[in-house]
Enzyme design. Sequence first.
Site, short mmCIF file in Angstrom:
data_model
loop_
_atom_site.label_atom_id
_atom_site.label_comp_id
_atom_site.label_asym_id
_atom_site.label_seq_id
_atom_site.Cartn_x
_atom_site.Cartn_y
_atom_site.Cartn_z
N ASN A 128 -9.92 -0.64 -2.39
CA ASN A 128 -8.52 -0.41 -2.07
C ASN A 128 -7.67 -1.04 -3.17
O ASN A 128 -7.66 -2.26 -3.33
CB ASN A 128 -8.24 -1.06 -0.70
CG ASN A 128 -6.80 -0.95 -0.25
OD1 ASN A 128 -5.91 -0.72 -1.05
ND2 ASN A 128 -6.58 -1.15 1.03
N CYS A 146 0.82 -1.23 0.00
CA CYS A 146 0.00 0.00 0.00
C CYS A 146 0.85 1.27 0.00
O CYS A 146 0.41 2.32 -0.45
CB CYS A 146 -0.93 0.02 1.21
SG CYS A 146 -1.96 -1.43 1.28
N HIS A 199 -3.77 7.12 1.04
CA HIS A 199 -3.96 5.79 0.45
C HIS A 199 -5.38 5.34 0.78
O HIS A 199 -5.83 5.47 1.92
CB HIS A 199 -2.93 4.82 1.01
CG HIS A 199 -3.34 3.38 0.85
ND1 HIS A 199 -3.69 2.85 -0.36
CD2 HIS A 199 -3.49 2.39 1.77
CE1 HIS A 199 -4.03 1.59 -0.20
NE2 HIS A 199 -3.92 1.28 1.09
O1 UT7 Z 1 -4.59 -1.15 2.57
C1 UT7 Z 1 -3.99 -1.95 3.54
C2 UT7 Z 1 -4.42 -1.56 4.84
N1 UT7 Z 1 -5.67 -2.21 5.18
C3 UT7 Z 1 -6.48 -1.59 5.98
O2 UT7 Z 1 -6.23 -0.49 6.36
C4 UT7 Z 1 -7.69 -2.36 6.49
C5 UT7 Z 1 -7.84 -2.12 7.98
N2 UT7 Z 1 -8.90 -2.90 8.58
C6 UT7 Z 1 -10.20 -2.69 8.29
O3 UT7 Z 1 -10.51 -1.86 7.47
C7 UT7 Z 1 -11.24 -3.44 9.06
O4 UT7 Z 1 -10.60 -4.22 10.06
C8 UT7 Z 1 -12.11 -4.39 8.18
C9 UT7 Z 1 -13.02 -3.55 7.30
C10 UT7 Z 1 -11.23 -5.26 7.31
C11 UT7 Z 1 -12.97 -5.31 9.02
O5 UT7 Z 1 -13.77 -4.51 9.87
P1 UT7 Z 1 -13.86 -4.85 11.42
O6 UT7 Z 1 -14.77 -3.88 12.01
O7 UT7 Z 1 -12.44 -4.88 11.95
O8 UT7 Z 1 -14.51 -6.28 11.42
P2 UT7 Z 1 -14.00 -7.62 12.11
O9 UT7 Z 1 -12.94 -8.26 11.29
O10 UT7 Z 1 -13.72 -7.40 13.56
O11 UT7 Z 1 -15.29 -8.49 12.01
C12 UT7 Z 1 -16.51 -8.12 12.70
C13 UT7 Z 1 -17.58 -9.11 12.33
C14 UT7 Z 1 -17.14 -10.58 12.49
O12 UT7 Z 1 -18.26 -11.33 12.91
P3 UT7 Z 1 -18.46 -11.74 14.46
O13 UT7 Z 1 -17.23 -12.50 14.82
O14 UT7 Z 1 -18.58 -10.42 15.19
O15 UT7 Z 1 -19.71 -12.53 14.42
C15 UT7 Z 1 -16.75 -10.98 11.11
O16 UT7 Z 1 -16.86 -12.36 10.88
O17 UT7 Z 1 -17.93 -8.97 10.94
C16 UT7 Z 1 -17.76 -10.22 10.29
N3 UT7 Z 1 -17.31 -9.95 8.93
C17 UT7 Z 1 -18.14 -9.73 7.92
N4 UT7 Z 1 -19.49 -9.70 7.85
C18 UT7 Z 1 -20.03 -9.41 6.66
C19 UT7 Z 1 -16.03 -9.85 8.48
N5 UT7 Z 1 -16.03 -9.54 7.18
C20 UT7 Z 1 -17.33 -9.46 6.80
C21 UT7 Z 1 -17.97 -9.20 5.58
N6 UT7 Z 1 -19.33 -9.17 5.55
N7 UT7 Z 1 -17.27 -8.92 4.45
#
Ligand code: UT7
Length: 339
Positions: free
Chosen positions: A295, A118, A265
């Site tokens: 992204n 990135c 980014h």
């Molecule tokens: O460019 C490189 C740098 N990358 C970034 O900057 C990305 C940084 N991270 C993020 O943007 C966020 O962490 C994400 C958008 C990737 C994920 O968001 P989050 O709020 O951290 O979600 P999480 O991984 O903690 O997941 C929360 C819940 C989980 O379910 P439970 O365990 O609470 O039941 C996941 O299984 O959301 C679930 N989940 C989804 N649900 C629907 C994870 N991905 C999805 C999805 N659709 N695509």
Amino acid sequence: MIKQYTSKIIGLGKYVPDNRVTNDDLSEFMDTSHDWIVERTGIEERRFIPKDSPEGTATMGVRASEQAIERAGIHKDDIDLIVFATLSPDYYFPGSGVLVQDLMGIGTCPALDVRNQCSGFIYALSVADQYIRTGMYKNILVIGSEHHSGGLDLSTRGRTVSVIFGDGAGAAVVSRHDNLDEGIQSTHLHSEGKHAKELSLIGPNTKKWVHEVFENYDPDDMDYHPYMNGQLVFKNAVVRFSEVILEALAKNNLEPSDIDMLIPHQANLRIAQFVQKKFGLRDDQVYNNIMRYGNTTAASIPIALCEAWEEGRIKTGDHVMLAAFGSGFTWGSSLIKWV
Ligand code: UT7
């Protein structure tokens, strides 16, 4: 006396595939929803190269480069160096820079590939800037291009990663400039390798070599899919984005309010909004297009910079701040006095 130079961007180009993939399209392959993706990331759609298309990382880089070179008003043979940033090269080796060179028919100038994910475009820009400052080269083609869609796990198992990424390319022609108070004023780079595996694609690699993919390929082996510890990445991103922007401001004796345009980014709209709020920037001081492209890692800054310029949102004399954070972890910034 040794002549001093700075560098300036004289042409910008971008290319994204025509194929739009909406959040609803993704929910046909995996358990996700438009609302979840928009709420957590701000992304509404992204572009994917169609599966049967010959398009790839290098060819998209060529399309963006041709536009940048035309807008720069130079000939392709005037390019002294190609710097190509990607985490999704066409081949394991050689890098995609030489493929672009061949496809564009650019003689025998050097082509250098940058592997900083990135932050790749800012690392690549810093390389170009240094070569120009030393007087070694005059015109450098800097490219960021990514073909993510071919490698994503589009099942529910991969949804945390796969909903974020999209395909596309951006390019800039960076050229020698005599007025030291204009152009790229400074670049700032950092890495923290202890987090290398927290956002990574491990295989195939030199210990799990390619024959294993063919002979023993296990679709459940997660080494063959991108992995991201999303929350750790998010927490580090908001801290490092802020730090490296402050570093660039301090180096140039500027205040946050002096930023005319911040091009972050395009990692996650929530990260950009956090940074915007922290520095008290208005909406017109920050450019976001993650809603439309997702992204695109190394391509995201040059695509956003190109669009901001096309929309007339960057003017001569503006302080333009580029900032990135991503896999490695790596992060960086660049302060440009636009000219
Ligand atoms: O460019 C490189 C740098 N990358 C970034 O900057 C990305 C940084 N991270 C993020 O943007 C966020 O962490 C994400 C958008 C990737 C994920 O968001 P989050 O709020 O951290 O979600 P999480 O991984 O903690 O997941 C929360 C819940 C989980 O379910 P439970 O365990 O609470 O039941 C996941 O299984 O959301 C679930 N989940 C989804 N649900 C629907 C994870 N991905 C999805 C999805 N659709 N695509």
